[in-house]
Design a protein around this motif. Sequence first.
Motif, PDB file in Angstrom:
ATOM      1  N   TRP A 185      -2.176   6.094  -4.803  1.00 16.62           N
ATOM      2  CA  TRP A 185      -2.338   5.803  -3.378  1.00 16.62           C
ATOM      3  C   TRP A 185      -1.004   5.623  -2.664  1.00 16.62           C
ATOM      4  O   TRP A 185      -0.966   5.374  -1.473  1.00 16.62           O
ATOM      5  CB  TRP A 185      -3.166   4.533  -3.193  1.00 16.62           C
ATOM      6  N   LYS A 186       0.099   5.723  -3.419  1.00 17.06           N
ATOM      7  CA  LYS A 186       1.443   5.535  -2.849  1.00 17.06           C
ATOM      8  C   LYS A 186       1.549   4.194  -2.115  1.00 17.06           C
ATOM      9  O   LYS A 186       2.094   4.104  -1.001  1.00 17.06           O
ATOM     10  CB  LYS A 186       1.806   6.699  -1.920  1.00 17.06           C
ATOM     11  N   ASP A 187       1.003   3.163  -2.755  1.00 18.39           N
ATOM     12  CA  ASP A 187       1.055   1.779  -2.254  1.00 18.39           C
ATOM     13  C   ASP A 187       0.317   1.566  -0.938  1.00 18.39           C
ATOM     14  O   ASP A 187       0.515   0.542  -0.272  1.00 18.39           O
ATOM     15  CB  ASP A 187       2.510   1.304  -2.107  1.00 18.39           C
ATOM     16  N   ARG A 188      -0.558   2.502  -0.565  1.00 15.62           N
ATOM     17  CA  ARG A 188      -1.362   2.312   0.647  1.00 15.62           C
ATOM     18  C   ARG A 188      -2.840   2.295   0.258  1.00 15.62           C
ATOM     19  O   ARG A 188      -3.431   3.339  -0.031  1.00 15.62           O
ATOM     20  CB  ARG A 188      -1.087   3.420   1.668  1.00 15.62           C
ATOM     21  N   VAL A 189      -3.430   1.094   0.232  1.00  9.16           N
ATOM     22  CA  VAL A 189      -4.826   0.943  -0.179  1.00  9.16           C
ATOM     23  C   VAL A 189      -5.733   1.556   0.868  1.00  9.16           C
ATOM     24  O   VAL A 189      -5.580   1.282   2.070  1.00  9.16           O
ATOM     25  CB  VAL A 189      -5.169  -0.549  -0.376  1.00  9.16           C
ATOM     26  N   PRO A 190      -6.690   2.423   0.493  1.00  9.68           N
ATOM     27  CA  PRO A 190      -7.617   3.037   1.456  1.00  9.68           C
ATOM     28  C   PRO A 190      -8.352   1.979   2.274  1.00  9.68           C
ATOM     29  O   PRO A 190      -8.670   0.894   1.775  1.00  9.68           O
ATOM     30  CB  PRO A 190      -8.578   3.818   0.563  1.00  9.68           C
ATOM     31  N   TRP A 191      -8.656   2.314   3.515  1.00  3.73           N
ATOM     32  CA  TRP A 191      -9.239   1.349   4.437  1.00  3.73           C
ATOM     33  C   TRP A 191     -10.548   0.757   3.919  1.00  3.73           C
ATOM     34  O   TRP A 191     -10.858  -0.407   4.164  1.00  3.73           O
ATOM     35  CB  TRP A 191      -9.501   2.013   5.797  1.00  3.73           C
ATOM     36  N   MET A 192     -11.326   1.532   3.177  1.00  3.95           N
ATOM     37  CA  MET A 192     -12.642   1.059   2.735  1.00  3.95           C
ATOM     38  C   MET A 192     -12.540   0.050   1.596  1.00  3.95           C
ATOM     39  O   MET A 192     -13.478  -0.699   1.338  1.00  3.95           O
ATOM     40  CB  MET A 192     -13.487   2.239   2.280  1.00  3.95           C
TER      41      MET A 192
ATOM     42  N   THR B 292      -3.738  -3.133  -8.051  1.00 15.62           N
ATOM     43  CA  THR B 292      -3.628  -1.670  -8.060  1.00 15.62           C
ATOM     44  C   THR B 292      -2.654  -1.173  -9.123  1.00 15.62           C
ATOM     45  O   THR B 292      -2.686  -0.003  -9.503  1.00 15.62           O
ATOM     46  CB  THR B 292      -3.177  -1.154  -6.679  1.00 15.62           C
ATOM     47  N   ASP B 293      -1.793  -2.076  -9.626  1.00 13.39           N
ATOM     48  CA  ASP B 293      -0.907  -1.720 -10.745  1.00 13.39           C
ATOM     49  C   ASP B 293      -1.653  -1.775 -12.071  1.00 13.39           C
ATOM     50  O   ASP B 293      -1.169  -1.239 -13.078  1.00 13.39           O
ATOM     51  CB  ASP B 293       0.285  -2.688 -10.828  1.00 13.39           C
ATOM     52  N   ARG B 294      -2.826  -2.423 -12.067  1.00 14.81           N
ATOM     53  CA  ARG B 294      -3.563  -2.661 -13.317  1.00 14.81           C
ATOM     54  C   ARG B 294      -4.864  -1.856 -13.396  1.00 14.81           C
ATOM     55  O   ARG B 294      -5.637  -2.039 -14.340  1.00 14.81           O
ATOM     56  CB  ARG B 294      -3.867  -4.158 -13.460  1.00 14.81           C
ATOM     57  N   VAL B 295      -5.092  -0.995 -12.405  1.00 18.52           N
ATOM     58  CA  VAL B 295      -6.256  -0.102 -12.416  1.00 18.52           C
ATOM     59  C   VAL B 295      -5.745   1.337 -12.479  1.00 18.52           C
ATOM     60  O   VAL B 295      -4.825   1.701 -11.740  1.00 18.52           O
ATOM     61  CB  VAL B 295      -7.140  -0.299 -11.170  1.00 18.52           C
ATOM     62  N   PHE B 296      -6.350   2.139 -13.351  1.00 21.30           N
ATOM     63  CA  PHE B 296      -5.815   3.470 -13.643  1.00 21.30           C
ATOM     64  C   PHE B 296      -6.890   4.550 -13.506  1.00 21.30           C
ATOM     65  O   PHE B 296      -8.085   4.285 -13.674  1.00 21.30           O
ATOM     66  CB  PHE B 296      -5.247   3.507 -15.068  1.00 21.30           C
ATOM     67  N   TYR B 297      -6.421   5.757 -13.207  1.00 17.06           N
ATOM     68  CA  TYR B 297      -7.319   6.913 -13.148  1.00 17.06           C
ATOM     69  C   TYR B 297      -6.700   8.032 -13.988  1.00 17.06           C
ATOM     70  O   TYR B 297      -5.518   8.360 -13.837  1.00 17.06           O
ATOM     71  CB  TYR B 297      -7.505   7.391 -11.708  1.00 17.06           C
ATOM     72  N   ARG B 298      -7.521   8.570 -14.910  1.00 11.16           N
ATOM     73  CA  ARG B 298      -7.026   9.600 -15.821  1.00 11.16           C
ATOM     74  C   ARG B 298      -7.205  10.982 -15.192  1.00 11.16           C
ATOM     75  O   ARG B 298      -8.311  11.387 -14.849  1.00 11.16           O
ATOM     76  CB  ARG B 298      -7.767   9.521 -17.159  1.00 11.16           C
ATOM     77  N   ARG B 299      -6.096  11.704 -15.063  1.00  4.13           N
ATOM     78  CA  ARG B 299      -6.126  13.036 -14.461  1.00  4.13           C
ATOM     79  C   ARG B 299      -6.736  14.046 -15.428  1.00  4.13           C
ATOM     80  O   ARG B 299      -7.014  13.749 -16.590  1.00  4.13           O
ATOM     81  CB  ARG B 299      -4.701  13.475 -14.087  1.00  4.13           C
ATOM     82  N   GLU B 300      -6.918  15.261 -14.936  1.00  2.00           N
ATOM     83  CA  GLU B 300      -7.480  16.334 -15.762  1.00  2.00           C
ATOM     84  C   GLU B 300      -6.631  16.606 -17.000  1.00  2.00           C
ATOM     85  O   GLU B 300      -7.151  17.008 -18.045  1.00  2.00           O
ATOM     86  CB  GLU B 300      -7.609  17.621 -14.936  1.00  2.00           C
ATOM     87  N   ASP B 301      -5.324  16.378 -16.887  1.00  2.00           N
ATOM     88  CA  ASP B 301      -4.447  16.643 -18.030  1.00  2.00           C
ATOM     89  C   ASP B 301      -4.396  15.477 -19.016  1.00  2.00           C
ATOM     90  O   ASP B 301      -3.637  15.505 -19.988  1.00  2.00           O
ATOM     91  CB  ASP B 301      -3.031  16.974 -17.550  1.00  2.00           C
TER      92      ASP B 301
ATOM     93  N   ALA C 258      -2.940   9.031 -17.471  1.00  2.00           N
ATOM     94  CA  ALA C 258      -3.485   7.959 -16.643  1.00  2.00           C
ATOM     95  C   ALA C 258      -2.407   7.442 -15.691  1.00  2.00           C
ATOM     96  O   ALA C 258      -1.282   7.151 -16.115  1.00  2.00           O
ATOM     97  CB  ALA C 258      -3.997   6.818 -17.507  1.00  2.00           C
ATOM     98  N   GLN C 259      -2.736   7.369 -14.403  1.00  2.00           N
ATOM     99  CA  GLN C 259      -1.816   6.844 -13.393  1.00  2.00           C
ATOM    100  C   GLN C 259      -2.432   5.631 -12.720  1.00  2.00           C
ATOM    101  O   GLN C 259      -3.648   5.567 -12.521  1.00  2.00           O
ATOM    102  CB  GLN C 259      -1.517   7.906 -12.337  1.00  2.00           C
ATOM    103  N   SER C 260      -1.599   4.673 -12.353  1.00  4.81           N
ATOM    104  CA  SER C 260      -2.095   3.492 -11.649  1.00  4.81           C
ATOM    105  C   SER C 260      -2.505   3.877 -10.230  1.00  4.81           C
ATOM    106  O   SER C 260      -2.001   4.851  -9.654  1.00  4.81           O
ATOM    107  CB  SER C 260      -1.023   2.408 -11.601  1.00  4.81           C
ATOM    108  N   LEU C 261      -3.410   3.086  -9.652  1.00  7.92           N
ATOM    109  CA  LEU C 261      -3.830   3.350  -8.283  1.00  7.92           C
ATOM    110  C   LEU C 261      -2.674   3.169  -7.308  1.00  7.92           C
ATOM    111  O   LEU C 261      -2.613   3.856  -6.281  1.00  7.92           O
ATOM    112  CB  LEU C 261      -4.985   2.424  -7.898  1.00  7.92           C
ATOM    113  N   SER C 262      -1.755   2.256  -7.611  1.00 12.03           N
ATOM    114  CA  SER C 262      -0.607   2.077  -6.711  1.00 12.03           C
ATOM    115  C   SER C 262       0.232   3.346  -6.652  1.00 12.03           C
ATOM    116  O   SER C 262       0.806   3.685  -5.606  1.00 12.03           O
ATOM    117  CB  SER C 262       0.243   0.888  -7.150  1.00 12.03           C
ATOM    118  N   THR C 263       0.294   4.090  -7.772  1.00  9.92           N
ATOM    119  CA  THR C 263       1.017   5.370  -7.785  1.00  9.92           C
ATOM    120  C   THR C 263       0.222   6.442  -7.050  1.00  9.92           C
ATOM    121  O   THR C 263       0.765   7.186  -6.225  1.00  9.92           O
ATOM    122  CB  THR C 263       1.278   5.823  -9.227  1.00  9.92           C
TER     123      THR C 263
END
Length: 375
Positions: free
Chosen positions: A336-343, A317-326, A329-334
Amino acid sequence: MGTGGSLKNTNVAFLWRDSDSVRRFHSAVCLHGHTMHSEECLDFLPRYLKYVPGVAQAVSGYQRSGSVNFARAHWTPPLTPARALQLEQEQIAGFGLRPMVSLTDHDSIAAPIALQLTAGCAEVPVSVEWTVPYQRAILHLGIHNLPPAEARNWMSIMTAYTSAPDETRLPAILAELAANRDVLIVLNHPFWLEEGVGEADRRSAVERLLRECVECLHAFELNGTRKWHENAATIELARTYSRPAISGGDRHGCEPAACLNLTNANSFGEFAREIRAGHSRVLFLPHYREPMALRILETTWEILRPYPEYRGRERWTDRVFYRREDGVAQSLSTIWKDRVPWMVGPVTGMLQFCAMRGLRPTLRFLLSNRAELLP
């Protein structure tokens, strides 16, 4: 093409058939490997996740609502430049050969620039895999051994083209690059389809590129992560256009390149001139024979497993990123606040379980009928 078959002045060999092939050379070249500086788009994910019960419904809901755009998500390979270089060098040295390694991240020269600043890494060429939007397709060119003093300027030119593509500009860019006799320009995996690109569009783009720019393309890539039927088509393409075929490992995980170039060149520049003169010796290694599905599964495990030695990039999750509208790019760990979704947990857990070393013999047996038939 069988062992020892010729294509212009290209020789393609398979180590499991010709174990003596390495003895005639003193060096081997690894081309096309990726490090943590590559951004790998995740827009293909929905196509695969739709087969996963529970997750498929959630993904469809996100897509319908527009809350998640997978084209704005990307992952980065786990290895640092130094570790990627070491991995490839160790494999080549194991054959008793002198290693030359050209790392080519997507649209970034950060890895070779960093390595050239490290003691003992002066021989690392400054290279890149350039993303080239062309007509309605996306092609990839391996640009190897840029002059270090001019590398950043060339990277700016390539980045500008990728951001605002204009096919009429490409021949002049390639011609100027090719004017340096130590630069090597390779058409990477010419039959690979980028996500969302149709077969007819890819074919049309490749045909136009070759019609207008073939004199600037020095070789066509035989790719260590693509199936043999695709590499066989590349051999035919190279024969049609009188170009040599060249190796390309295309490593994204921790498996070293499945094919190399053998040479007696003493530097990468000398090797580039050898290829440009039409002389290429490609060697496929035994792990290329493994079922492709098994190799992909193991690479997935390497992408998902933790790397405690890489501070700040330990978890996937530190190595996967999502680019915001602005555009940030933020990491998924940021996010998701270190809580991986149940799915997500069950899916990644199953992939990690299937890729466990203890299951490898069973999976190899189950997938054996899907192994590539080689010449």
